[in-house]
Design an enzyme around this catalytic site. Structure first.
Site, PDB file in Angstrom:
ATOM      1  N   GLU A  22      38.055  52.609  38.892  1.00 39.61           N
ATOM      2  CA  GLU A  22      37.676  53.591  39.807  1.00 39.61           C
ATOM      3  C   GLU A  22      36.239  53.854  39.979  1.00 39.61           C
ATOM      4  OE1 GLU A  22      39.832  55.033  41.515  1.00 39.61           O
ATOM      5  OE2 GLU A  22      41.693  54.090  40.525  1.00 39.61           O
ATOM      6  N   LYS A  26      34.919  48.722  42.671  1.00 38.24           N
ATOM      7  CA  LYS A  26      34.873  47.239  42.571  1.00 38.24           C
ATOM      8  C   LYS A  26      35.485  46.933  43.993  1.00 38.24           C
ATOM      9  CE  LYS A  26      37.403  46.238  39.145  1.00 38.24           C
ATOM     10  NZ  LYS A  26      37.821  47.856  38.653  1.00 38.24           N
ATOM     11  N   LYS A  30      42.947  39.114  44.218  1.00 38.40           N
ATOM     12  CA  LYS A  30      42.985  40.130  43.111  1.00 38.40           C
ATOM     13  C   LYS A  30      44.454  39.834  42.294  1.00 38.40           C
ATOM     14  CE  LYS A  30      42.728  44.744  41.638  1.00 38.40           C
ATOM     15  NZ  LYS A  30      41.446  45.420  41.226  1.00 38.40           N
TER      16      LYS A  30
END
Length: 230
Positions: free
Chosen positions: A12, A15, A37
């Site tokens: 958090e 990124k 991802k």
């Protein structure tokens, strides 16, 4: 440079926003940009993952959700726990193969890690192992808040300990009320240069609407050209 691995000082800390901004900037250069991802934890009510969708939208290649995020888990928790809850395993060789296949289709591949640099992915591997298996230069996102100097320098040491190159770092303002913010930035610039010869690629303020274009406006264009021409 056609591939980079994005990691952060914690979870958090922005990124995905930085990754999406880099993809947007690369697309603006006319490059085929793709986000990846490998592992994502936490699904919305419609079954989508917010980070995966952000990378998918920011890249210039038309990719499916599964191509951008091959492993998406329901629970918003540490990935090895989320995988265990579903009776699934995170297989690094498969993720590396998928990244390589996607890189072959793109001019630039931006791989975003999950959480911090050493988050476990299973009993015998962590995100650092994934980064090492890929072998891409690393860009570190530093969340500007109390404690960020130590977190940043420890992460940089971990990156170097794995034999990876820290290609640069981005400061992202998590706490806009952070005391002595500029002094912290000055220290980070000095230490990253002194210890790792790693340039600052941008300083992103707290934005009301952090779209990829808005975030990209705060990146250092000259530094990015050097990064992607290295």
């Amino acid at each position: 440079m056609s591939e980079i691995f994005i990691t952060g000082t914690d979870t958090e800390i922005g990124k995905t926003r930085i990754s999406a901004a880099l993809l947007h900037w690369c697309a603006q250069q006319g490059w085929r940009s793709a986000g990846f991802k490998p592992v994502a934890a936490g699904l919305e009510a419609d079954g989508s993952n917010e980070d995966v969708q952000a990378l998918r939208a920011a890249g210039s290649l038309a990719l499916s959700s599964a191509e951008v995020g091959p492993l998406q888990f329901q629970a918003a928790c540490a990935p090895h726990i989320a995988a265990a809850l579903e009776g699934r395993a995170i297989d690094l060789p498969t993720l590396v193969q998928q990244a390589r296949a996607l890189a072959a289709r793109a001019d630039v591949l931006v791989v975003e890690g999950v959480g911090g640099f050493c988050v476990p992915l299973g009993p015998d591997a962590d995100t650092a192992d994934l980064a090492l298996s890929l072998g891409y230069p690393v860009v570190l996102v530093v969340g500007l808040r109390l404690g960020c100097i130590s977190h940043a320098l420890l992460t940089a040491e971990a990156i170097r300990a794995r034999g990876l190159r820290l290609a640069g770092w981005v400061a992202n303002t998590v706490d806009p009320q952070m005391a002595h913010l500029q002094a912290n930035l000055d220290t980070l610039c000095h230490e990253f240069t002194r210890r790792h010869q790693a340039p600052c690629l941008g300083v992103v303020p707290r934005l009301a609407e952090p779209t990829p274009a808005a975030v990209a406006a705060h990146l250092d264009v000259a530094a990015l050209h050097r990064l992607f021409s290295a």
